[in-house]
Design an enzyme around this catalytic site. Structure first.
Site, short mmCIF file in Angstrom:
data_model
loop_
_atom_site.label_atom_id
_atom_site.label_comp_id
_atom_site.label_asym_id
_atom_site.label_seq_id
_atom_site.Cartn_x
_atom_site.Cartn_y
_atom_site.Cartn_z
N LEU A 121 41.32 -98.09 -7.42
CA LEU A 121 41.66 -97.19 -8.51
C LEU A 121 41.27 -97.88 -9.82
CD1 LEU A 121 45.24 -96.04 -7.41
CD2 LEU A 121 43.09 -94.77 -7.13
N ASP A 122 40.78 -97.10 -10.77
CA ASP A 122 40.44 -97.66 -12.08
C ASP A 122 41.68 -98.30 -12.70
OD1 ASP A 122 37.88 -96.64 -11.82
OD2 ASP A 122 38.36 -94.77 -12.86
N LYS A 123 41.48 -99.26 -13.57
CA LYS A 123 42.60 -99.99 -14.19
C LYS A 123 43.60 -99.05 -14.86
CE LYS A 123 43.56 -103.95 -17.22
NZ LYS A 123 42.98 -105.02 -18.04
#
Length: 278
Positions: free
Chosen positions: A131-133
């Site tokens: 998942l993106d930050k």
């Protein structure tokens, strides 16, 4: 090393068939297991890989040299949503990276997960997707290399349904729809992606859940898993994710963008059960 149990479901299958054909385990992993005689019955006796097994027989697989190299971080609490011998599903907070980019980093989710795995006697943990930050939500992690191989393949074959909830800038007029636009790198900005005719196929299904004064809440389901897919697709429609300034979204007070991975659903490859984690 890492170990797990498995109950044979079909009469006549052999260990060889299970590892090579059904699970399509990596060649190195299979070779190590054969050399170490690490497939045993419940009494600890090695099993002949060519002997047909009866349905209901429980056997134990041990994968030698299965170790991950993350530093442990015991300072951050871990929220576990599902766990068995094969996988662990956890909650990733917004603002935390999924995994380190350098061996010296210890402030990512995988560092926190590895601390938990190590504390419970394990040595292996590898994320199945990322998942993106800035994205919060459900993240799936393999606890042994065979699970990693199988779940990686399930992601590629679209056998894991990933559901997200996003808040978008503006009023999205269509109540539901499918965005089928290829995504590629943005040659003018190394961190960005963009809709591009030469990019990889990317498909996002969505439906509107709520319309607010300035924003729209949508549920999105991924049919593919390209980098920044949801963020790029909705920005392309003129409705970037709220807070996603990389794609011209409006700013938020905490600096995070409003995108959450709310659920994962799949048929468990080892137990054959329908699993939904949310």
């Amino acid at each position: 090393m890492s170990s797990f149990h498995y109950q044979i479901s079909d009469d006549g299958i052999t260990v060889e068939q299970l590892l090579r054909e059904e699970w399509q385990a990596g060649k190195k992993t299979v070779h190590l297991m054969r050399m170490e005689k690490s497939v045993v019955d419940m009494k600890g006796t090695p099993i002949d890989w060519r002997t047909p097994l009866k349905a209901g027989t429980t056997i134990q697989f041990t994968v030698p040299d299965a170790r991950s190299n993350y530093l442990s971080n015991e300072q951050v609490p871990l929220k576990i949503l599902f766990e068995d011998e094969h996988i662990i599903a956890v909650w990733k907070p917004a603002g935390m990276a999924t995994h380190p980019t350098k061996e010296t980093e210890n402030d990512t989710l995988m560092n926190v997960v590895f601390a938990y795995i190590s504390k419970n006697g394990g040595q292996y943990a590898e994320h199945i997707h990322r998942l993106d930050k800035g994205t919060a939500g459900v993240l799936l992690i393999a606890k042994h290399p065979i699970a990693k191989t199988i779940f990686d393949r399930m992601i590629e074959n679209n056998e894991i349904t990933r559901t997200y909830e996003a808040e978008l800038d503006g009023t999205l007029k269509r109540p539901r729809g499918t965005i089928n636009r290829p995504i590629g790198k943005d040659r003018h900005h190394s961190a960005r992606r963009r809709v591009s005719p030469t990019g990889q196929q990317a498909i996002t299904h969505f439906k509107v859940l709520e319309r607010k004064a300035q924003t729209t809440i949508v549920e999105a389901k991924l049919e593919t898993g390209r980098t920044h897919q949801i963020r790029v697709h909705f920005a392309h429609l003129g409705h970037p994710v709220t807070g996603d300034t990389l794609y011209e979204g409006s700013e938020t007070e905490d600096g995070n963008f409003h995108l959450t991975a709310t659920a994962l659903s799949f048929i468990h490859p080892f137990t054959k059960e329908q699993i939904t984690v949310q």
